[in-house]
Design a protein around this motif. Structure first.
Motif, PDB file in Angstrom:
ATOM      1  N   SER A  67     -22.427  16.634 -29.684  1.00 24.41           N
ATOM      2  CA  SER A  67     -22.651  18.019 -30.101  1.00 24.41           C
ATOM      3  C   SER A  67     -21.977  18.294 -31.440  1.00 24.41           C
ATOM      4  O   SER A  67     -21.138  17.517 -31.903  1.00 24.41           O
ATOM      5  CB  SER A  67     -22.084  18.977 -29.056  1.00 24.41           C
ATOM      6  N   HIS A  68     -22.315  19.447 -32.003  1.00 26.87           N
ATOM      7  CA  HIS A  68     -21.702  19.868 -33.257  1.00 26.87           C
ATOM      8  C   HIS A  68     -20.195  20.050 -33.083  1.00 26.87           C
ATOM      9  O   HIS A  68     -19.402  19.640 -33.931  1.00 26.87           O
ATOM     10  CB  HIS A  68     -22.346  21.167 -33.756  1.00 26.87           C
ATOM     11  N   GLY A  69     -19.810  20.647 -31.969  1.00 26.76           N
ATOM     12  CA  GLY A  69     -18.391  20.892 -31.714  1.00 26.76           C
ATOM     13  C   GLY A  69     -17.588  19.604 -31.589  1.00 26.76           C
ATOM     14  O   GLY A  69     -16.450  19.511 -32.071  1.00 26.76           O
ATOM     15  N   PHE A  70     -18.157  18.602 -30.930  1.00 25.04           N
ATOM     16  CA  PHE A  70     -17.444  17.331 -30.783  1.00 25.04           C
ATOM     17  C   PHE A  70     -17.314  16.638 -32.133  1.00 25.04           C
ATOM     18  O   PHE A  70     -16.257  16.070 -32.448  1.00 25.04           O
ATOM     19  CB  PHE A  70     -18.152  16.427 -29.774  1.00 25.04           C
ATOM     20  N   SER A  73     -14.540  18.238 -33.919  1.00 21.97           N
ATOM     21  CA  SER A  73     -13.216  17.831 -33.435  1.00 21.97           C
ATOM     22  C   SER A  73     -12.859  16.419 -33.929  1.00 21.97           C
ATOM     23  O   SER A  73     -11.694  16.138 -34.188  1.00 21.97           O
ATOM     24  CB  SER A  73     -13.135  17.907 -31.909  1.00 21.97           C
ATOM     25  N   LEU A  74     -13.854  15.543 -34.079  1.00 22.90           N
ATOM     26  CA  LEU A  74     -13.592  14.212 -34.644  1.00 22.90           C
ATOM     27  C   LEU A  74     -13.128  14.330 -36.096  1.00 22.90           C
ATOM     28  O   LEU A  74     -12.225  13.602 -36.527  1.00 22.90           O
ATOM     29  CB  LEU A  74     -14.848  13.331 -34.570  1.00 22.90           C
ATOM     30  N   ARG A  75     -13.720  15.247 -36.826  1.00 23.04           N
ATOM     31  CA  ARG A  75     -13.294  15.495 -38.215  1.00 23.04           C
ATOM     32  C   ARG A  75     -11.902  16.090 -38.255  1.00 23.04           C
ATOM     33  O   ARG A  75     -11.035  15.619 -38.989  1.00 23.04           O
ATOM     34  CB  ARG A  75     -14.264  16.465 -38.918  1.00 23.04           C
ATOM     35  N   ASP A  76     -11.686  17.141 -37.464  1.00 18.39           N
ATOM     36  CA  ASP A  76     -10.405  17.856 -37.475  1.00 18.39           C
ATOM     37  C   ASP A  76      -9.236  16.959 -37.082  1.00 18.39           C
ATOM     38  O   ASP A  76      -8.139  17.094 -37.623  1.00 18.39           O
ATOM     39  CB  ASP A  76     -10.452  19.065 -36.539  1.00 18.39           C
ATOM     40  N   SER A  77      -9.467  16.050 -36.152  1.00 10.65           N
ATOM     41  CA  SER A  77      -8.388  15.177 -35.674  1.00 10.65           C
ATOM     42  C   SER A  77      -8.184  13.969 -36.580  1.00 10.65           C
ATOM     43  O   SER A  77      -7.232  13.209 -36.391  1.00 10.65           O
ATOM     44  CB  SER A  77      -8.687  14.709 -34.251  1.00 10.65           C
ATOM     45  N   TYR A  90     -20.761  14.479 -45.444  1.00  5.78           N
ATOM     46  CA  TYR A  90     -21.319  13.130 -45.345  1.00  5.78           C
ATOM     47  C   TYR A  90     -20.331  12.206 -44.666  1.00  5.78           C
ATOM     48  O   TYR A  90     -19.115  12.336 -44.829  1.00  5.78           O
ATOM     49  CB  TYR A  90     -21.645  12.575 -46.743  1.00  5.78           C
ATOM     50  N   TYR A  91     -20.881  11.247 -43.911  1.00  4.68           N
ATOM     51  CA  TYR A  91     -20.078  10.263 -43.200  1.00  4.68           C
ATOM     52  C   TYR A  91     -20.552   8.876 -43.613  1.00  4.68           C
ATOM     53  O   TYR A  91     -21.746   8.609 -43.684  1.00  4.68           O
ATOM     54  CB  TYR A  91     -20.258  10.420 -41.686  1.00  4.68           C
ATOM     55  N   THR A  97     -19.046   3.036 -37.391  1.00  2.23           N
ATOM     56  CA  THR A  97     -18.998   1.813 -36.588  1.00  2.23           C
ATOM     57  C   THR A  97     -17.547   1.379 -36.341  1.00  2.23           C
ATOM     58  O   THR A  97     -17.228   0.899 -35.256  1.00  2.23           O
ATOM     59  CB  THR A  97     -19.802   0.668 -37.243  1.00  2.23           C
ATOM     60  N   PHE A  98     -16.665   1.567 -37.329  1.00  3.04           N
ATOM     61  CA  PHE A  98     -15.255   1.243 -37.137  1.00  3.04           C
ATOM     62  C   PHE A  98     -14.640   2.124 -36.052  1.00  3.04           C
ATOM     63  O   PHE A  98     -13.921   1.646 -35.169  1.00  3.04           O
ATOM     64  CB  PHE A  98     -14.469   1.400 -38.442  1.00  3.04           C
ATOM     65  N   MET A  99     -14.944   3.421 -36.076  1.00  7.29           N
ATOM     66  CA  MET A  99     -14.425   4.342 -35.072  1.00  7.29           C
ATOM     67  C   MET A  99     -14.897   3.922 -33.682  1.00  7.29           C
ATOM     68  O   MET A  99     -14.109   3.900 -32.740  1.00  7.29           O
ATOM     69  CB  MET A  99     -14.897   5.773 -35.369  1.00  7.29           C
ATOM     70  N   MET A 100     -16.160   3.555 -33.571  1.00  9.15           N
ATOM     71  CA  MET A 100     -16.694   3.138 -32.279  1.00  9.15           C
ATOM     72  C   MET A 100     -16.022   1.852 -31.793  1.00  9.15           C
ATOM     73  O   MET A 100     -15.676   1.729 -30.628  1.00  9.15           O
ATOM     74  CB  MET A 100     -18.216   2.941 -32.374  1.00  9.15           C
ATOM     75  N   SER A 101     -15.806   0.904 -32.684  1.00 11.85           N
ATOM     76  CA  SER A 101     -15.158  -0.361 -32.313  1.00 11.85           C
ATOM     77  C   SER A 101     -13.697  -0.152 -31.941  1.00 11.85           C
ATOM     78  O   SER A 101     -13.195  -0.747 -30.993  1.00 11.85           O
ATOM     79  CB  SER A 101     -15.252  -1.369 -33.456  1.00 11.85           C
ATOM     80  N   ALA A 102     -13.009   0.692 -32.703  1.00  8.12           N
ATOM     81  CA  ALA A 102     -11.587   0.928 -32.466  1.00  8.12           C
ATOM     82  C   ALA A 102     -11.347   1.623 -31.131  1.00  8.12           C
ATOM     83  O   ALA A 102     -10.286   1.435 -30.518  1.00  8.12           O
ATOM     84  CB  ALA A 102     -11.005   1.771 -33.600  1.00  8.12           C
ATOM     85  N   ASN A 103     -12.318   2.390 -30.666  1.00  7.35           N
ATOM     86  CA  ASN A 103     -12.151   3.132 -29.418  1.00  7.35           C
ATOM     87  C   ASN A 103     -12.864   2.474 -28.239  1.00  7.35           C
ATOM     88  O   ASN A 103     -12.991   3.086 -27.179  1.00  7.35           O
ATOM     89  CB  ASN A 103     -12.646   4.573 -29.590  1.00  7.35           C
ATOM     90  N   LYS A 104     -13.285   1.236 -28.424  1.00 10.06           N
ATOM     91  CA  LYS A 104     -14.000   0.529 -27.361  1.00 10.06           C
ATOM     92  C   LYS A 104     -12.987   0.088 -26.303  1.00 10.06           C
ATOM     93  O   LYS A 104     -11.932  -0.444 -26.620  1.00 10.06           O
ATOM     94  CB  LYS A 104     -14.730  -0.689 -27.951  1.00 10.06           C
ATOM     95  N   SER A 105     -13.334   0.312 -25.048  1.00 12.39           N
ATOM     96  CA  SER A 105     -12.448  -0.125 -23.956  1.00 12.39           C
ATOM     97  C   SER A 105     -12.931  -1.463 -23.411  1.00 12.39           C
ATOM     98  O   SER A 105     -14.112  -1.799 -23.490  1.00 12.39           O
ATOM     99  CB  SER A 105     -12.423   0.918 -22.844  1.00 12.39           C
ATOM    100  N   ALA A 106     -11.990  -2.210 -22.859  1.00 10.68           N
ATOM    101  CA  ALA A 106     -12.306  -3.574 -22.370  1.00 10.68           C
ATOM    102  C   ALA A 106     -12.961  -3.576 -21.037  1.00 10.68           C
ATOM    103  O   ALA A 106     -13.062  -2.782 -20.258  1.00 10.68           O
ATOM    104  CB  ALA A 106     -11.029  -4.400 -22.314  1.00 10.68           C
TER     105      ALA A 106
END
Length: 106
Positions: A67-70, A73-77, A90-91, A97-106
């Motif tokens: 969502s827009h709100g989420f 919050s990713l930007r704000d944090s 712009y992103y 892809t780095f954010m997704m990889s860094a937050n990947k759980s095992a």
């Protein structure tokens, strides 16, 4: 067609002139361009990666299914870096892809 209609048609590009006639080479070149573009789109769809480096907010929301709100919050944090130019945000696709990889759980 009367002469005036022919002149108007010629001026609007409806009646081909010698510079507008297609050659077999033109058609072959067009076919190759179309095939290259179709292959690029297919690769993009298969990999899930967009065809460009910088994405707007709407594209990121669609890509990640958020969502827009989420996204806000990713930007704000500071989790997802962004660049603001004028009123557009712009992103970088690599940051996503780095954010997704860094937050990947095992």
């Amino acid at each position: 067609m009367d002469k005036t209609t022919q002149e108007r048609a010629k001026m609007s590009g409806i009646v081909p002139n010698r510079n507008q006639i297609l050659t077999l080479g033109d058609l072959v070149e067009f076919k190759e361009d179309m095939l290259r573009e179709v292959k690029r789109v297919m690769r993009e769809c298969a990999s899930g990666a967009p065809g460009k480096k910088w994405l707007k907010s709407a594209e990121v929301k669609k890509l990640l299914g958020i969502s827009h709100g989420f996204l806000q919050s990713l930007r704000d944090s500071g989790v997802l870096p962004f660049t603001k130019i004028g009123g557009s945000i712009y992103y970088d696709y690599e940051d996503i892809t780095f954010m997704m990889s860094a937050n990947k759980s095992a």
